[in-house]
Design a protein around this motif. Structure first.
Motif, short mmCIF file in Angstrom:
data_model
loop_
_atom_site.label_atom_id
_atom_site.label_comp_id
_atom_site.label_asym_id
_atom_site.label_seq_id
_atom_site.Cartn_x
_atom_site.Cartn_y
_atom_site.Cartn_z
N TYR A 10 41.08 31.65 41.96
CA TYR A 10 39.72 31.68 41.42
C TYR A 10 39.19 33.11 41.36
N GLU A 11 39.39 33.87 42.43
CA GLU A 11 38.91 35.24 42.47
C GLU A 11 39.58 36.12 41.43
N ALA A 12 40.81 35.77 41.04
CA ALA A 12 41.54 36.53 40.03
C ALA A 12 41.21 36.08 38.60
N GLY A 13 40.31 35.12 38.46
CA GLY A 13 39.92 34.65 37.15
C GLY A 13 40.84 33.61 36.55
N CYS A 14 41.71 33.03 37.36
CA CYS A 14 42.62 31.99 36.86
C CYS A 14 41.88 30.67 36.71
N THR B 15 43.66 28.78 50.59
CA THR B 15 43.70 30.22 50.38
C THR B 15 44.25 30.54 48.99
N TRP C 139 38.74 21.23 48.82
CA TRP C 139 38.33 22.47 48.16
C TRP C 139 37.45 22.18 46.95
N LYS D 87 49.79 35.19 37.11
CA LYS D 87 49.79 35.61 38.50
C LYS D 87 50.73 34.73 39.33
N ASP E 249 41.56 29.88 46.47
CA ASP E 249 40.56 30.95 46.52
C ASP E 249 41.05 32.20 45.78
N LEU E 250 42.31 32.59 46.02
CA LEU E 250 42.85 33.78 45.37
C LEU E 250 42.94 33.60 43.86
N GLY F 60 34.67 24.22 44.73
CA GLY F 60 35.70 25.03 44.09
C GLY F 60 35.84 24.68 42.62
#
Length: 276
Positions: free
Chosen positions: A141-145, A135, A176, A107, A138-139, A181
């Protein structure tokens, strides 16, 4: 294309053990680290890193530009520009995520850092730059990275001083992680020597002056006193700026500082999207 796997990117623990990082002489810096094995520093071409995600120093159009931004778009191929053209740009202080196409990562997160001279006058520079880092995390983590590599946001044509940017980025990443996080590895990737040196200088001092989370062990060679004093002063100035800044909306206008390259002012309607 030769790439660099995550296993070959040194962590802070390894850099301290190799004496490539040297701790502060401040007494709090001897605390056991919580994050040294999660944070990495490297100076290389970010387009060669095999992390799950990389963070691009983008402009508000998300349609490419110079420096790292241009290098990432060239390495990824025309499909990246095609996807970015569908995102309707991005506000300063925020970020958007895309696929990576020909890059070795999975990504690409496009973060729009602040133009230093303007946002400093408005008292927003620290908050906006920290928001880029949090941010992006967060993105990812949300994408599974499970791993992410940051370029040195805003330190090129946007004019953010490397030492201030390093202190701001370190504080944002540490905050974070402290808020819960989760990321296996966070890589700080510099291309310019000035950015690399700034991180090497400031990481030990942020540790010393914020409860010692990142400090090295006390038997290693101490830094010179005058460097330590400068680091402390600048880090504390950054903390003060973060604390007293009043909440304001993220600006949506394109950077208009004099002397800014035209590539950083690209508009969505002016872009020509090359088909793969």
């Amino acid at each position: 294309m030769a790439t660099t796997p995550l296993s070959q990117i040194p962590t802070l623990t390894q850099l301290y053990n190799l004496s490539k990082l040297h701790p502060s002489t401040h007494p709090h810096s001897t605390s056991t680290s919580k994050y040294n094995s999660k944070i990495s520093l490297i100076r290389t071409d970010i387009t060669k890193l095999e992390t799950d995600s990389i963070v691009n120093a983008a402009n508000e159009s998300l349609l490419g530009g110079g420096g790292v931004d241009g290098a990432i778009h060239r390495a990824a191929g025309p499909s990246l520009l095609e996807e970015c053209a569908k995102l309707d740009g991005c506000d300063t202080g925020s970020a958007k995520i895309t696929n990576a196409y020909r890059l070795p990562c999975k990504k690409v997160i496009h973060a729009v850092g602040p133009v230093y001279s303007r946002t400093k006058r408005e008292g927003k520079h620290t908050r906006l730059l920290q928001s880029c880092y949090t941010t992006s995390l967060d993105l990812a983590y949300e994408a599974g990275c499970e791993s992410i590599a940051f370029s040195a946001l805003s330190t090129g044509v946007y004019g953010y001083p490397s030492d201030e940017a390093a202190a701001t980025a370190i504080e944002a990443v540490k905050g974070w992680l402290e808020r819960g996080g989760e990321m296996e590895r966070i890589v700080i990737c510099s291309f310019m020597e000035k950015d690399e040196r700034a991180y090497e200088e400031f990481i030990p001092y942020v540790a010393a002056f914020s409860a010692g989370y990142w400090g090295g062990s006390s038997h290693r060679r101490p830094r010179k006193l005058q460097v330590e004093q400068k680091a402390r002063m600048r880090w504390q100035q950054g903390r003060t700026s973060t604390t007293v800044s009043s909440p304001t909306s993220v600006p949506t206008d394109d950077p208009t500082e004099e002397g800014q390259p035209k590539s950083k002012k690209a508009k969505l309607e002016d872009a020509t999207v090359e088909k793969p």
